[in-house]
Design a protein around this motif. Structure first.
Motif, mmCIF file in Angstrom:
data_model
loop_
_atom_site.group_PDB
_atom_site.id
_atom_site.type_symbol
_atom_site.label_atom_id
_atom_site.label_comp_id
_atom_site.label_asym_id
_atom_site.label_seq_id
_atom_site.Cartn_x
_atom_site.Cartn_y
_atom_site.Cartn_z
ATOM 1 N N GLY A 19 3.969 15.683 7.144
ATOM 2 C CA GLY A 19 3.221 15.870 5.917
ATOM 3 C C GLY A 19 3.309 14.684 4.968
ATOM 4 O O GLY A 19 3.798 13.603 5.323
ATOM 5 N N PRO A 20 2.865 14.866 3.718
ATOM 6 C CA PRO A 20 2.866 13.761 2.745
ATOM 7 C C PRO A 20 4.242 13.154 2.517
ATOM 8 O O PRO A 20 4.357 11.941 2.330
ATOM 9 N N PHE A 21 5.292 13.970 2.526
ATOM 10 C CA PHE A 21 6.632 13.431 2.302
ATOM 11 C C PHE A 21 7.033 12.484 3.428
ATOM 12 O O PHE A 21 7.569 11.400 3.180
ATOM 13 N N GLY A 22 6.769 12.897 4.680
ATOM 14 C CA GLY A 22 7.063 12.014 5.805
ATOM 15 C C GLY A 22 6.263 10.735 5.731
ATOM 16 O O GLY A 22 6.778 9.643 6.016
ATOM 17 N N ALA A 23 4.987 10.854 5.314
ATOM 18 C CA ALA A 23 4.124 9.678 5.204
ATOM 19 C C ALA A 23 4.642 8.708 4.147
ATOM 20 O O ALA A 23 4.670 7.490 4.375
ATOM 21 N N VAL A 24 5.079 9.237 2.997
ATOM 22 C CA VAL A 24 5.526 8.346 1.922
ATOM 23 C C VAL A 24 6.837 7.654 2.301
ATOM 24 O O VAL A 24 7.062 6.492 1.937
ATOM 25 N N VAL A 25 7.699 8.333 3.071
ATOM 26 C CA VAL A 25 8.933 7.694 3.536
ATOM 27 C C VAL A 25 8.597 6.548 4.488
ATOM 28 O O VAL A 25 9.148 5.440 4.387
ATOM 29 N N THR A 26 7.669 6.797 5.399
ATOM 30 C CA THR A 26 7.251 5.753 6.343
ATOM 31 C C THR A 26 6.612 4.580 5.612
ATOM 32 O O THR A 26 6.936 3.413 5.876
ATOM 33 N N LEU A 27 5.706 4.866 4.687
ATOM 34 C CA LEU A 27 5.028 3.811 3.940
ATOM 35 C C LEU A 27 6.018 3.007 3.094
ATOM 36 O O LEU A 27 5.909 1.780 2.994
ATOM 37 N N ALA A 28 6.990 3.699 2.502
ATOM 38 C CA ALA A 28 7.985 3.006 1.680
ATOM 39 C C ALA A 28 8.831 2.064 2.525
ATOM 40 O O ALA A 28 9.126 0.930 2.125
ATOM 41 N N LEU A 29 9.189 2.521 3.721
ATOM 42 C CA LEU A 29 10.000 1.677 4.605
ATOM 43 C C LEU A 29 9.199 0.469 5.079
ATOM 44 O O LEU A 29 9.736 -0.648 5.192
ATOM 45 N N ILE A 30 7.906 0.672 5.359
ATOM 46 C CA ILE A 30 7.043 -0.453 5.745
ATOM 47 C C ILE A 30 6.972 -1.466 4.610
ATOM 48 O O ILE A 30 7.080 -2.684 4.831
ATOM 49 N N PHE A 31 6.802 -0.966 3.393
ATOM 50 C CA PHE A 31 6.712 -1.857 2.230
ATOM 51 C C PHE A 31 8.013 -2.643 2.047
ATOM 52 O O PHE A 31 7.991 -3.865 1.835
ATOM 53 N N ILE A 32 9.149 -1.949 2.145
ATOM 54 C CA ILE A 32 10.450 -2.623 1.997
ATOM 55 C C ILE A 32 10.640 -3.661 3.094
ATOM 56 O O ILE A 32 11.087 -4.792 2.833
ATOM 57 N N GLY A 33 10.280 -3.285 4.332
ATOM 58 C CA GLY A 33 10.392 -4.229 5.446
ATOM 59 C C GLY A 33 9.504 -5.435 5.267
ATOM 60 O O GLY A 33 9.911 -6.573 5.550
ATOM 61 N N ARG A 34 8.304 -5.191 4.762
ATOM 62 C CA ARG A 34 7.348 -6.290 4.554
ATOM 63 C C ARG A 34 7.853 -7.267 3.496
ATOM 64 O O ARG A 34 7.806 -8.491 3.682
ATOM 65 N N MET A 35 8.386 -6.726 2.391
ATOM 66 C CA MET A 35 8.905 -7.576 1.335
ATOM 67 C C MET A 35 10.177 -8.314 1.777
ATOM 68 O O MET A 35 10.422 -9.450 1.378
ATOM 69 N N THR A 36 10.989 -7.649 2.622
ATOM 70 C CA THR A 36 12.219 -8.271 3.109
ATOM 71 C C THR A 36 11.911 -9.430 4.047
ATOM 72 O O THR A 36 12.542 -10.494 3.989
ATOM 73 N N LEU A 37 10.935 -9.215 4.927
ATOM 74 C CA LEU A 37 10.604 -10.235 5.933
ATOM 75 C C LEU A 37 9.823 -11.398 5.334
ATOM 76 O O LEU A 37 10.036 -12.558 5.698
ATOM 77 N N HIS A 38 8.891 -11.089 4.418
ATOM 78 C CA HIS A 38 7.983 -12.125 3.922
ATOM 79 C C HIS A 38 8.180 -12.452 2.444
ATOM 80 O O HIS A 38 7.554 -13.399 1.943
ATOM 81 N N GLY A 39 9.013 -11.665 1.748
ATOM 82 C CA GLY A 39 9.226 -11.923 0.330
ATOM 83 C C GLY A 39 7.964 -11.696 -0.479
ATOM 84 O O GLY A 39 7.034 -11.005 -0.061
#
Length: 351
Positions: free
Chosen positions: A82-102
C-alpha cells in the motif's frame, strides 16, 4: 543488442533474488497486503527500496543513455504494502540517489516524482481493484511519468531508440516479476499450510504426535535432563457414549487448553492421539509437583457441555529420562500411566 538483453536479465535476476529472500523471511506473515502490520509493510518497502538502488547501479546502457527498471519494485511495494510501503521504497530510493550522486542529482525532479507517486498510491488505494490490475496501473502510471519527463527534452531518434526499448523491457520485466511474486507467495503459503497440517492437531491446536515426538527427540539429543508425562483423560469413552462425539471433542479441547495454560516454562505439551496427551518438562526437580498440580487443576476446572457441568479427571504416568532413547522413556511413562489407571485413576504414578 546481446549486451542489452544480458543486462536486462541481470536486472530481472536482481529483482527475483531479493524478492525471493523477502518473501521467504516474511513467510510467517503472508499474505503481505495494505492491511498487514506496520512493521511488515515497512520491511517490505525497505527490501524493494534496496532492490531499486541495485537496479540503478546496474542500469541498462542504450547507446549514450542509461535506463533502469526501478519502477518495478516501486509498483510491487505499492501493490503489496500500500501507500506506506510505497513511501518507504521511494524514500530509500531518494536517500540512495542523494548518497550516490550528492546534490548533483536532479534534486527537484526527484522530490516531484516522490510526491506524485505517493499521492497517486494514496488515491489508488481508495479504489476497489484486483491486485493484478492495481499493479498494472502503477507500472503504467510510472511509465507515463517517464514519458512526460522525456517528451520535448530529446529528439525523435533518441526517443525511438531509448524510450520504446525501455517501455518494452519495463512491460516484460513487470509481468515476469509480478508472476514470480504471485507464484512464490502462493508456494510459501501452501508450504506453511501443509506444514501446519502435518505438525498441528486440528482439534486441539496443540502439536500432533509427529511434532511432539520430534521435540522429544530434539530434547534427547541436547543431553539435558527432562521428564515425560503421559496424560490420559479418565472415562473418556463413557463421556462420548453419554453426551456424543461433539461433547467429546469439546472435552479434549478443554483438557488441551488446560494443560497448555499450566505447562511450565521451557516445557511443551502435545496430543499423542485419542484422549492421550504428552507433556515434557525440562529437568526433573519439579516434575512431581507439576504432575500433581495438573491432576488437581483438571479436577477443579469446570467443564460445561449442553448446560451441564461434567466432572473431568486425568491420570498421569511419569518417567524421568536417563540416557535411554526417548521412546524407551515413553514406554516407561506409559506403563506408569496404566498403573495409575489400575489403581483408581485421577492420580500420578512415576515409573
Amino acid at each position: 543488442m546481446g549486451m542489452v538483453i544480458n543486462q536486462f536479465f541481470i536486472n530481472i535476476s536482481i529483482i527475483f533474488l531479493l524478492m525471493s529472500l523477502t518473501f521467504y523471511v516474511m513467510r510467517t506473515v503472508l499474505p503481505i497486503q495494505p492491511s498487514s502490520p506496520l512493521f511488515v509493510r515497512f520491511w517490505f518497502g525497505v527490501s524493494n527500496g534496496l532492490t531499486a538502488i541495485l537496479l540503478t547501479l546496474n542500469a541498462i546502457e542504450l547507446g549514450d543513455a542509461r535506463i533502469d527498471l526501478r519502477l518495478i519494485p516501486i509498483a510491487l511495494s505499492a501493490t503489496y504494502a500500500g501507500p506506506f510501503g510505497a513511501v518507504v521504497t521511494l524514500a530509500l530510493i531518494f536517500i540512495g540517489r542523494m548518497t550516490l550522486h550528492g546534490m548533483s542529482a536532479p534534486f527537484v525532479d526527484s522530490i516531484l516524482m516522490f510526491v506524485v507517486l505517493y499521492i497517486f498510491s494514496l488515491l489508488l488505494s481508495r479504489v476497489p481493484m484486483h491486485r493484478s490490475r492495481g499493479y498494472t496501473v502503477y507500472v503504467g502510471f510510472g511509465a507515463l511519468l517517464v514519458l512526460i519527463r522525456v517528451t520535448g527534452s530529446v529528439d525523435a531518434m533518441v526517443f525511438v531508440n531509448v524510450f520504446i526499448p525501455y517501455f518494452l523491457m519495463l512491460s516484460l520485466g513487470a509481468w515476469l516479476c509480478y508472476w514470480g511474486a504471485k507464484k512464490l507467495e502462493t508456494h510459501l503459503w501452501m508450504f506453511l499450510l501443509h506444514t501446519h497440517r502435518a505438525t498441528v492437531d486440528e482439534l486441539t491446536g496443540l502439536p500432533n504426535r509427529y511434532r511432539t515426538l520430534e521435540q522429544m527427540n530434539d530434547l534427547e539429543m541436547s543431553g539435558k535432563p527432562w521428564t515425560l508425562l503421559v496424560i490420559d483423560v479418565d472415562h473418556f469413552k463413557q463421556l462420548n457414549d453419554t453426551y456424543g462425539h461433539l461433547a467429546g471433542d469439546a472435552a479434549l479441547r478443554h483438557i488441551g487448553q488446560t494443560l497448555e495454560r499450566h505447562c511450565p516454562p521451557g516445557g511443551f505439551v502435545g496430543r499423542y492421539g485419542g484422549e492421550e496427551f504428552l507433556l515434557v518438562i525440562e529437568g526433573c526437580e519439579q516434575a512431581k509437583e507439576v504432575a500433581e498440580s495438573l491432576v488437581e487443576t483438571v479436577r477443579h476446572t469446570t467443564f460445561e457441555c449442553q448446560g451441564e457441568v461434567i466432572p473431568m479427571t486425568v491420570s498421569i504416568g511419569a518417567a524421568v529420562a536417563g540416557h535411554e532413547p526417548s521412546m524407551v522413556v515413553f514406554e516407561r511413562a506409559d506403563e506408569a500411566l496404566y498403573d495409575a489407571k489400575r489403581n483408581g485413576r485421577d492420580q500420578v504414578r512415576f515409573a
